[in-house]
Motif scaffolding. Structure first.
Motif, mmCIF file in Angstrom:
data_model
loop_
_atom_site.group_PDB
_atom_site.id
_atom_site.type_symbol
_atom_site.label_atom_id
_atom_site.label_comp_id
_atom_site.label_asym_id
_atom_site.label_seq_id
_atom_site.Cartn_x
_atom_site.Cartn_y
_atom_site.Cartn_z
ATOM 1 N N THR A 13 -11.075 13.436 -11.468
ATOM 2 C CA THR A 13 -10.593 12.974 -10.050
ATOM 3 C C THR A 13 -10.150 11.394 -10.418
ATOM 4 O OG1 THR A 13 -11.962 14.161 -8.821
ATOM 5 C CG2 THR A 13 -11.047 12.372 -7.621
ATOM 6 N N GLN A 14 -10.804 10.700 -11.160
ATOM 7 C CA GLN A 14 -10.524 9.332 -11.518
ATOM 8 C C GLN A 14 -9.186 9.324 -12.142
ATOM 9 O OE1 GLN A 14 -13.571 7.117 -13.206
ATOM 10 N NE2 GLN A 14 -12.351 5.930 -14.507
ATOM 11 N N GLU A 15 -8.895 10.113 -13.158
ATOM 12 C CA GLU A 15 -7.794 10.270 -13.981
ATOM 13 C C GLU A 15 -6.482 10.602 -13.040
ATOM 14 O OE1 GLU A 15 -8.688 12.945 -17.038
ATOM 15 O OE2 GLU A 15 -10.130 11.667 -18.149
#
Length: 90
Positions: A13-15
């Protein structure tokens, strides 16, 4: 404590969030309908990246990392703030 599965979901999700940010930066630099290296326009690429991010948000909900009711409450609160303090809705 989070599980390894939850950790992986959050990392991805961060990516994906970073990829949305990167594509928006490219739109500011090159234009929304300019072609991306892969032949897609930046608008098309942004659309795909937002879709990827939404898929990950769904996985965060499905894996109980975030509460969908609280997400909706936060979304509505942001909309109220934007209507009050921004010209986006005017």
């Amino acid at each position: 404590m989070i599980t390894e599965r939850q950790r992986e979901i959050m990392v991805i999700t961060q990516e994906e969030a970073a990829e949305v940010i990167q594509e928006i930066s490219k739109i500011f630099r090159f234009g929304i309908d300019d072609s991306h290296r892969d032949g897609m326009t930046h608008r098309e690429k942004l659309t795909a990246e937002v879709g990827d991010l939404l898929a990950m948000i769904d996985l965060m909900i499905d894996n109980r990392l975030i509460d969908p009711t609280q997400v909706e409450i936060a979304k509505q609160a942001k909309t109220v703030k934007l209507r009050r303090y921004s010209s986006i809705y005017k």
